[in-house]
Design a protein around this motif. Structure first.
Motif, PDB file in Angstrom:
ATOM      1  N   ARG A  97       4.605  -5.938  -3.198  1.00 16.61           N
ATOM      2  CA  ARG A  97       4.436  -6.854  -4.323  1.00 16.61           C
ATOM      3  C   ARG A  97       4.795  -6.193  -5.648  1.00 16.61           C
ATOM      4  NH1 ARG A  97      -0.482  -7.460  -1.391  1.00 16.61           N
ATOM      5  NH2 ARG A  97      -0.473  -9.328  -0.082  1.00 16.61           N
ATOM      6  N   SER A  98       4.946  -4.860  -5.641  1.00  9.68           N
ATOM      7  CA  SER A  98       5.278  -4.157  -6.874  1.00  9.68           C
ATOM      8  C   SER A  98       6.511  -3.291  -6.654  1.00  9.68           C
ATOM      9  CB  SER A  98       4.079  -3.323  -7.334  1.00  9.68           C
ATOM     10  OG  SER A  98       3.655  -2.456  -6.296  1.00  9.68           O
ATOM     11  N   GLU A  99       6.451  -2.025  -7.041  1.00  8.88           N
ATOM     12  CA  GLU A  99       7.620  -1.170  -6.962  1.00  8.88           C
ATOM     13  C   GLU A  99       7.890  -0.688  -5.533  1.00  8.88           C
ATOM     14  OE1 GLU A  99       4.828  -0.516  -8.407  1.00  8.88           O
ATOM     15  OE2 GLU A  99       4.176   1.567  -8.186  1.00  8.88           O
ATOM     16  N   ILE A 100       9.125  -0.244  -5.310  1.00 10.94           N
ATOM     17  CA  ILE A 100       9.529   0.370  -4.035  1.00 10.94           C
ATOM     18  C   ILE A 100       9.800   1.832  -4.329  1.00 10.94           C
ATOM     19  CG2 ILE A 100      11.266   0.435  -2.211  1.00 10.94           C
ATOM     20  CD1 ILE A 100      11.706  -2.582  -2.724  1.00 10.94           C
ATOM     21  N   CYS A 101       9.022   2.715  -3.719  1.00  5.75           N
ATOM     22  CA  CYS A 101       9.094   4.138  -4.048  1.00  5.75           C
ATOM     23  C   CYS A 101       9.563   5.006  -2.886  1.00  5.75           C
ATOM     24  CB  CYS A 101       7.728   4.621  -4.525  1.00  5.75           C
ATOM     25  SG  CYS A 101       7.203   3.880  -6.079  1.00  5.75           S
ATOM     26  N   GLY A 102       9.923   4.419  -1.785  1.00  5.28           N
ATOM     27  CA  GLY A 102      10.370   5.215  -0.651  1.00  5.28           C
ATOM     28  C   GLY A 102      11.256   4.404   0.262  1.00  5.28           C
ATOM     29  N   PRO A 103      11.795   5.048   1.281  1.00  7.73           N
ATOM     30  CA  PRO A 103      12.660   4.329   2.224  1.00  7.73           C
ATOM     31  C   PRO A 103      11.853   3.351   3.057  1.00  7.73           C
ATOM     32  CG  PRO A 103      12.186   6.522   3.053  1.00  7.73           C
ATOM     33  CD  PRO A 103      11.610   6.460   1.656  1.00  7.73           C
ATOM     34  N   PRO A 104      12.503   2.370   3.649  1.00  7.04           N
ATOM     35  CA  PRO A 104      11.783   1.419   4.489  1.00  7.04           C
ATOM     36  C   PRO A 104      11.394   2.050   5.816  1.00  7.04           C
ATOM     37  CG  PRO A 104      14.126   1.007   4.642  1.00  7.04           C
ATOM     38  CD  PRO A 104      13.953   2.091   3.623  1.00  7.04           C
ATOM     39  N   PHE A 105      10.487   1.373   6.527  1.00  8.03           N
ATOM     40  CA  PHE A 105      10.313   1.698   7.939  1.00  8.03           C
ATOM     41  C   PHE A 105      10.447   0.425   8.747  1.00  8.03           C
ATOM     42  CE2 PHE A 105       5.861   1.050   6.655  1.00  8.03           C
ATOM     43  CZ  PHE A 105       5.306   0.342   7.709  1.00  8.03           C
ATOM     44  N   PHE A 106      10.609   0.595  10.055  1.00  8.93           N
ATOM     45  CA  PHE A 106      11.039  -0.502  10.908  1.00  8.93           C
ATOM     46  C   PHE A 106      10.083  -0.673  12.092  1.00  8.93           C
ATOM     47  CE2 PHE A 106      14.604   1.337   8.726  1.00  8.93           C
ATOM     48  CZ  PHE A 106      15.413   0.266   8.375  1.00  8.93           C
ATOM     49  N   GLU A 137       0.822  -1.209   0.000  1.00 12.93           N
ATOM     50  CA  GLU A 137       0.000   0.000   0.000  1.00 12.93           C
ATOM     51  C   GLU A 137       0.855   1.257   0.000  1.00 12.93           C
ATOM     52  OE1 GLU A 137      -3.429   2.526   0.294  1.00 12.93           O
ATOM     53  OE2 GLU A 137      -3.096   0.491  -0.457  1.00 12.93           O
ATOM     54  N   PHE A 138       1.971   1.258   0.748  1.00  7.64           N
ATOM     55  CA  PHE A 138       2.819   2.440   0.857  1.00  7.64           C
ATOM     56  C   PHE A 138       4.063   2.352  -0.022  1.00  7.64           C
ATOM     57  CE2 PHE A 138       0.140   2.822   4.538  1.00  7.64           C
ATOM     58  CZ  PHE A 138      -0.069   4.184   4.643  1.00  7.64           C
ATOM     59  N   LYS A 139       4.204   1.243  -0.763  1.00  8.86           N
ATOM     60  CA  LYS A 139       5.339   1.051  -1.670  1.00  8.86           C
ATOM     61  C   LYS A 139       6.668   1.225  -0.946  1.00  8.86           C
ATOM     62  CE  LYS A 139       2.599   2.590  -5.641  1.00  8.86           C
ATOM     63  NZ  LYS A 139       2.484   3.530  -6.773  1.00  8.86           N
ATOM     64  N   ARG A 140       6.727   0.654   0.246  1.00  8.20           N
ATOM     65  CA  ARG A 140       7.946   0.727   1.067  1.00  8.20           C
ATOM     66  C   ARG A 140       8.208  -0.646   1.671  1.00  8.20           C
ATOM     67  NH1 ARG A 140       7.075   5.825   5.055  1.00  8.20           N
ATOM     68  NH2 ARG A 140       9.204   5.268   5.643  1.00  8.20           N
ATOM     69  N   GLU A 141       9.467  -0.962   1.832  1.00  6.82           N
ATOM     70  CA  GLU A 141       9.806  -2.174   2.559  1.00  6.82           C
ATOM     71  C   GLU A 141       9.545  -1.962   4.050  1.00  6.82           C
ATOM     72  OE1 GLU A 141      13.462  -4.397   0.481  1.00  6.82           O
ATOM     73  OE2 GLU A 141      13.872  -2.304   0.980  1.00  6.82           O
ATOM     74  N   ILE A 142       9.177  -3.035   4.726  1.00  9.24           N
ATOM     75  CA  ILE A 142       8.995  -3.007   6.179  1.00  9.24           C
ATOM     76  C   ILE A 142       9.927  -4.058   6.768  1.00  9.24           C
ATOM     77  CG2 ILE A 142       7.401  -3.291   8.109  1.00  9.24           C
ATOM     78  CD1 ILE A 142       5.108  -2.639   6.173  1.00  9.24           C
ATOM     79  N   TYR A 143      10.772  -3.632   7.679  1.00  7.69           N
ATOM     80  CA  TYR A 143      11.660  -4.559   8.370  1.00  7.69           C
ATOM     81  C   TYR A 143      11.170  -4.745   9.802  1.00  7.69           C
ATOM     82  CZ  TYR A 143      15.127  -4.388   4.629  1.00  7.69           C
ATOM     83  OH  TYR A 143      15.771  -4.509   3.422  1.00  7.69           O
ATOM     84  N   VAL A 144      10.869  -5.987  10.158  1.00  7.71           N
ATOM     85  CA  VAL A 144      10.561  -6.310  11.547  1.00  7.71           C
ATOM     86  C   VAL A 144      11.875  -6.697  12.220  1.00  7.71           C
ATOM     87  CG1 VAL A 144       9.293  -7.813  13.123  1.00  7.71           C
ATOM     88  CG2 VAL A 144       8.238  -7.085  10.969  1.00  7.71           C
TER      89      VAL A 144
END
Length: 352
Positions: free
Chosen positions: A305-314, A274-281
């Motif tokens: 599942r698609s593009e990455i458009c921003g930095p990750p959040f944790f 939804e936010f086009k960002r990776e999420i690291y747990v």
């Protein structure tokens, strides 16, 4: 509360992300950045003050905070789908991770923690839950038949497991059902009829709920389940049947309707999409996991599942046991970022 699954076809692999279009950076050539206390604007909690952590976990987390973790932007092909010009974007970013404070353990912690980790002010946790479910349903509708079958099988394995197996891993297994709030009176009447016939109430409740309620065993029912936030305007109540290898242990009828659907790996992946960002747990294990200090903290990536458009959040989770599956609690991490500065003798703590 949250649920991490360790064996699912839909969960993200526990491996570090690598840019497929470029050679990985060498740890010896990655520079540290000046992330002094003056640069950190957000209010955070020092790792010494976070409850429930052992000394080895605190030492490792303090090192991550002091030196930071390096994240590289995806390849230009992906970034160009998201923005017209990425020439001003740094090639890599170092994040210094601080604890973002406690959030309420009300079943909504994945969404509350994500809201804080992303610094969202116009969107609340309930909005995030709705957007996550909507994103999942939109993506589910575009999946092939085989992939939908795989998703359904993973959901069924989590929420309506085969009680003939799995006892080598779990002492107690749960089966989730959804009861319409408007059906409560008729369900109670049906249970009472069985009790009047001499059946024990828990066995009668088990029989009626299994017969008349919705099992969380496919994508459509998962969406109904994950929409439940424990508020009066929920359409369904969560019913939980607990089993041991010997049989039924308990029935949680959730009569007050306060139980919320815990966030799982599928929800995290949908939130990332939804936010086009990776999420690291970021999961921290103690002595119960029988791991040494170098391995007591690890990063579980969940990718869009698609593009990455921003930095990750944790997000932060204090794991239980070797796997961390089950009712664990998500907390926010605040990621203070800075571009990599070259020609420094310092090194980051980890390359993602």
């Amino acid at each position: 509360m949250g649920k991490l699954i360790c064996d699912s076809t839909t969960s993200s692999p526990v491996i570090p992300w690598k840019d497929p279009t470029a050679a990985p950076p060498s740890i010896d050539t990655i520079a540290a950045v000046d992330l002094s206390e003056e640069m950190l604007g957000a209010t955070t909690t020092t790792w010494d003050d976070v409850s429930g952590l052992e000394d080895q976990q605190k030492r490792h987390l303090q090192r991550l905070h002091a030196k930071g973790v390096l994240w590289k932007h995806p390849g230009n092909k992906i970034l160009n789908q998201c923005q017209e010009d990425d020439s001003t974007s740094p090639a890599a970013v170092v994040f210094r991770l601080s604890h973002g404070g406690d959030v309420e353990a009300d079943g909504n912690c994945l969404f509350t923690a994500s809201q804080k980790a992303m610094g969202l002010t116009e969107i609340n946790a309930k909005d995030l839950r709705r957007r996550t479910v909507r994103r999942f349903l939109e993506d589910l509708g575009s999946e092939s038949g085989v992939q939908r079958e795989n998703i359904d099988a993973a959901i069924k394995h989590m929420y309506v497991p085969d009680l003939r197996s799995g006892w080598g891993i779990h002492v107690v297994q749960e089966v989730k059902f959804l009861a319409k709030k408007t059906d409560r009176e008729s369900l109670d009447s049906a249970i009472e009829e069985l009790v009047n016939l001499g059946m024990q109430r828990e066995l009668g409740a088990e029989s009626i709920y299994k017969d008349r309620c919705i099992g969380v065993e496919n994508g459509e029912n998962w969406a109904k389940y994950m929409s439940i936030s424990g508020s009066p305007d929920d359409e369904y109540d969560i019913i939980t049947l607990q089993y041991t290898e010997e049989g039924l242990l308990s029935v949680d009828e959730n009569r007050e309707g306060h139980a919320a659907a815990f966030g799982d790996d599928i929800a995290i992946e949908s939130l990332a999409t939804e936010f086009k960002r990776e999420i690291y747990v970021v999961q921290a294990h103690g002595s119960d996991a029988m791991v040494d200090e170098d391995n007591c903290v690890f990063f579980l990536p969940h990718r869009p599942r698609s593009e990455i458009c921003g930095p990750p959040f944790f997000l932060f989770m204090k794991g239980t046991g070797w796997c961390g599956a089950g009712g664990d609690h998500y907390e926010p991490l605040i990621a203070h970022s800075s571009s990599v500065v070259s020609h420094s003798h310092e090194k980051v703590a980890l390359v993602l």
